[in-house]
Design an enzyme around this catalytic site. Structure first.
Site, short mmCIF file in Angstrom:
data_model
loop_
_atom_site.label_atom_id
_atom_site.label_comp_id
_atom_site.label_asym_id
_atom_site.label_seq_id
_atom_site.Cartn_x
_atom_site.Cartn_y
_atom_site.Cartn_z
N ASP A 34 43.96 13.56 39.08
CA ASP A 34 44.21 13.65 40.52
C ASP A 34 45.51 14.40 40.81
O ASP A 34 46.44 14.39 40.00
CB ASP A 34 44.30 12.22 41.09
CG ASP A 34 44.17 12.21 42.60
OD1 ASP A 34 43.78 13.24 43.19
OD2 ASP A 34 44.49 11.17 43.21
N HIS A 51 44.15 23.69 40.92
CA HIS A 51 42.99 23.46 40.03
C HIS A 51 43.10 24.33 38.78
O HIS A 51 42.79 23.89 37.68
CB HIS A 51 41.68 23.75 40.77
CG HIS A 51 41.43 22.81 41.92
ND1 HIS A 51 41.61 21.45 41.82
CD2 HIS A 51 41.01 23.03 43.20
CE1 HIS A 51 41.31 20.87 42.97
NE2 HIS A 51 40.97 21.81 43.83
N LEU A 145 35.32 14.72 18.55
CA LEU A 145 35.49 14.15 19.89
C LEU A 145 34.25 14.35 20.76
O LEU A 145 33.73 15.46 20.84
CB LEU A 145 36.69 14.84 20.56
CG LEU A 145 36.98 14.46 22.01
CD1 LEU A 145 37.60 13.07 22.09
CD2 LEU A 145 37.93 15.48 22.65
C1 FPP Z 1 41.77 16.21 41.91
O1 FPP Z 1 42.82 16.84 42.56
C2 FPP Z 1 41.06 17.12 41.05
C3 FPP Z 1 39.79 17.56 41.23
C4 FPP Z 1 38.95 17.15 42.37
C5 FPP Z 1 39.16 18.50 40.32
C6 FPP Z 1 39.57 18.39 38.89
C7 FPP Z 1 39.21 19.65 38.22
C8 FPP Z 1 39.94 20.29 37.28
C9 FPP Z 1 41.17 19.74 36.70
C10 FPP Z 1 39.51 21.59 36.76
C11 FPP Z 1 38.10 21.69 36.27
C12 FPP Z 1 37.81 20.71 35.22
C13 FPP Z 1 36.98 20.90 34.16
C14 FPP Z 1 36.75 19.77 33.23
C15 FPP Z 1 36.34 22.17 33.82
P1 FPP Z 1 42.77 16.92 44.15
O2 FPP Z 1 42.26 18.27 44.51
O3 FPP Z 1 42.00 15.77 44.67
O4 FPP Z 1 44.30 16.81 44.51
P2 FPP Z 1 44.91 16.16 45.84
O5 FPP Z 1 44.55 14.71 45.81
O6 FPP Z 1 46.37 16.41 45.66
O7 FPP Z 1 44.31 16.90 46.99
#
Ligand code: FPP
Length: 278
Positions: A34, A51, A145
């Protein structure tokens, strides 16, 4: 060079050895990644940059978990609720996932990683589904893994789906309600091939599970850290694991009933690890 060959010359070797020597590392780590958006906003950058940076933390967590001999790593990459985000962000995340799989698959395969998914993956764009299918098939026989990507995933969705199948099996006479056990419920979930998570990590300080592995998390240790996911690299995972190995997992028993080495007796090793992380 494979990840384990790389480790030989790395400064992480000592810390990883100390952590492994405790004999208490989790078999299954699950992560709620997150804070990508906030990481970017704090820097006056676009959410998608967060991201992109988060992707680097994914690489780091996968490599470190594999080097440590952790058997299962489950990443909450896209929740079923995330479809409600603005379309350009959803598109970007899907593209990032596709790029990750295309670019990293050779390295993941060479390091024995087995890729799996949980979630309503038929909702993903067809091109992403194709790359995922290829990655899953190619790595199916790997014994290192197991990396599970939770995509379009929601735990209630999975539980509801499982209950529907259980109900159908009861109607067909395959099962009777009084024979149902917890193990049987687990076997109907998409997560049936993995042990329950021992440790669930959540970044960015929010103290909630957000519809992630609700049934499976019954006895998981929770580790919440204030840092955002793009900053969760190297030492951060070691910190979480050190915190985990120091905890005593009692599964409802009392301390005196636990035969295993108490957390206190391995304190000096752990203090050395924490010191090395400073
Ligand atoms: C949460 O941060 C993160 C996500 C919704 C996406 C997670 C994705 C990645 C780390 C990259 C892709 C992953 C893979 C495995 C290929 P948020 O956007 O909710 O952050 P915020 O709460 O600060 O808005």
């Amino acid at each position: 060079m494979t990840w384990s060959e790389e480790l030989v010359s790395s400064e992480n070797r000592q810390i990883q050895k100390m952590l492994r020597d405790t004999g208490r590392l989790p078999r299954h780590i699950a992560i709620i990644m997150d804070g990508n958006g906030r990481w970017a906003q704090e820097r006056g950058r676009m959410r998608i940059d967060g991201h992109k940076e988060g992707m680097e933390s994914v690489r780091s967590a996968v490599k470190t978990s594999s080097q440590l001999g952790v058997s299962y790593l489950t990443l909450y990459a896209f929740s079923i609720e995330n479809w409600k985000r603005p379309l350009p962000e959803v598109r970007f995340l899907m593209g990032l996932l596709e790029t990750y799989l295309r670019k990293e698959i050779d390295e993941l395969h060479a390091n024995g990683v087995r890729i799996r998914t949980i979630g309503k993956t038929n909702a993903l764009p067809k091109s992403v589904q194709r790359v995922l299918k290829g990655a899953i098939e190619r790595t199916a026989e790997n014994e290192g893994l197991t990396l599970t990507l939770a995509l379009s995933y929601g735990s209630r969705w999975d539980i509801l789906r499982a209950v529907q199948v259980v109900a159908m099996d009861i109607r067909r006479g395959k099962l009777s309600p009084e024979d149902l056990t917890e193990e049987m419920i687990s076997s109907y979930l998409q997560t049936s091939y993995m042990p329950d998570p021992d440790l669930i990590i959540r970044t960015s300080g929010e103290v909630r599970l957000s519809n992630f592995l609700l049934w499976e998390a019954a006895y998981a240790e929770l580790y919440i850290t204030d840092g955002f996911w793009p900053d969760f690299r190297g030492a951060e995972l070691y910190r979480a694991l050190t915190d985990f190995v120091m905890r005593e997992r009692r599964f409802g028993k009392i301390s005196a009933q636990l035969g295993s080495e108490s957390a206190a007796s391995s304190m000096s090793t752990l203090e050395r690890i924490l010191h090395a992380l400073k």
